[in-house]
Write a protein that holds these residues in place. Sequence first.
Motif, short mmCIF file in Angstrom:
data_model
loop_
_atom_site.label_atom_id
_atom_site.label_comp_id
_atom_site.label_asym_id
_atom_site.label_seq_id
_atom_site.Cartn_x
_atom_site.Cartn_y
_atom_site.Cartn_z
N GLY A 155 -3.56 -2.39 1.78
CA GLY A 155 -3.40 -2.65 0.35
C GLY A 155 -3.26 -1.36 -0.39
O GLY A 155 -2.78 -0.37 0.16
N GLY A 156 -3.70 -1.38 -1.64
CA GLY A 156 -3.73 -0.17 -2.43
C GLY A 156 -2.42 0.58 -2.42
O GLY A 156 -1.35 -0.01 -2.54
N ASP A 157 -2.51 1.86 -2.21
CA ASP A 157 -1.33 2.70 -2.36
C ASP A 157 -0.34 2.55 -1.21
O ASP A 157 0.78 3.04 -1.28
N GLN A 158 -0.76 1.85 -0.15
CA GLN A 158 0.19 1.64 0.95
C GLN A 158 1.22 0.59 0.57
O GLN A 158 2.24 0.45 1.22
N THR A 159 0.92 -0.21 -0.43
CA THR A 159 1.82 -1.26 -0.84
C THR A 159 2.38 -0.90 -2.21
O THR A 159 1.65 -0.82 -3.18
N LEU A 160 3.67 -0.66 -2.25
CA LEU A 160 4.29 -0.15 -3.46
C LEU A 160 4.01 -1.06 -4.68
O LEU A 160 3.79 -0.58 -5.79
#
Length: 421
Positions: free
Chosen positions: A140-145
């Motif tokens: 999640g978080g910053d790994q998902t644009l």
Amino acid sequence: MPKIPDEVVKRVIDLAKIEDVVGDFMNLRKAGVNLTGICPFHDDKHDGNFIVRPSSIPEARHGNTYRCFVCDHKGGPVQFMMEHQRLSFPDAIRWLGKKYNEPVDDIPLNYTPPPPRPKPAPLPVLEIPRSYVRRTMEIGGDQTLFIYWLKHLPWDDEQRARLQQTLWQYCVGGWKDGRVVFWQIDHNGIPRAAKLMRYLPDGHRDKTQHPGWIYNQDGCRQQLEPDKHEIIKPLFGSHLLKRYPKAVVNIVESEKTAIIMANYYDNFDSQIWLACGGLKFLQLDSLQPLIDQGRTIWLWPDKDGREAWQTVCDKLGYDHCRVYTHFFDTCWREEDGDKADVADIAIRMMKTGDKPRQAPEQAATAKSQEAVLPLGANLPLEPVEWNNDVPFMDLDEMNDPRLRLWRETLRQRYNFNKSKQ
Ligand SMILES: [Zn+2]
């Protein structure tokens, strides 16, 4: 041989329903408003070329006909009998007369209707293990644009602080390649499908890529076997129905819009936001669980989708469903564009600090519209407590120590530190 009187022919033709007649000889599968099957007139291997437009569709839109898009055989019930059973026109009328108990003449029919075909056993409905939901929520978080973009919207402090919980409520996850995963968990809490979408840094969907479905991804396909199941796609956010039994249900087109509006208001107890996935995907059957529960339904189409959704609403014929236009009527500005959705307007208003104009006369004419808070209303903000439950999970899973650990990890990972913003 005496001619069959014209009025008898007409009566039989009026009675004959293409879906029944074709269905006597072959298996048909529902495909949207149509039915499809393997074409009996050519060496067909692919279910999908032979289309039956059922008799419920108006004649002007080719209702009560069949057509093969490969060999171009087409016609109505009489033509089907003539072609498929090689009957003469009078015999086709006699056969249909017998089927529909409409006396034709005394000439014996040297053909008896076939015994009803056994229907193939229905496929089991695909049920995706809950562990899949968990696994995607770990990315999640910053790994998902998409989530990265969402975090950087001009939220106020309270909205920003509760964003992770909103994503949690919706079980938004990520895929290893950076796509966002929108789970479609039904009103009983059973994951049925998940849509994988790539977003651009500006928050728009990457339109060069079609959305993917979890059961078609490498590794998942082998385990979930989508070909051996019926796939249903509940409205995004349907699992919230159980958790918020009294809430009015607002339906928007995109998942993104549902999440933004939900996070803006954070009043799940009185309003939840569900998404159908696009203008054309608001289907009557996906609304059925809401109707069964007697929910009040507000449809919030995009600016260019009002007419289409009004048509759906009319077809639905459910007293507690309305297209909600008040928001667009009072808040839309030319700069929002003709394709704007409510979230586009909400984001613009967050940036500019605009508040909506009130239109009391409209609120008075449509009493239930009062139930929907105007955007920018001063909402009493109660302190948000982190809720340990994933909305759809049952007790056994809640007691799983590994899951508790995982939840704790997530909580720490997403704990926003305001000084870092
Ligand atoms: Zn054909």
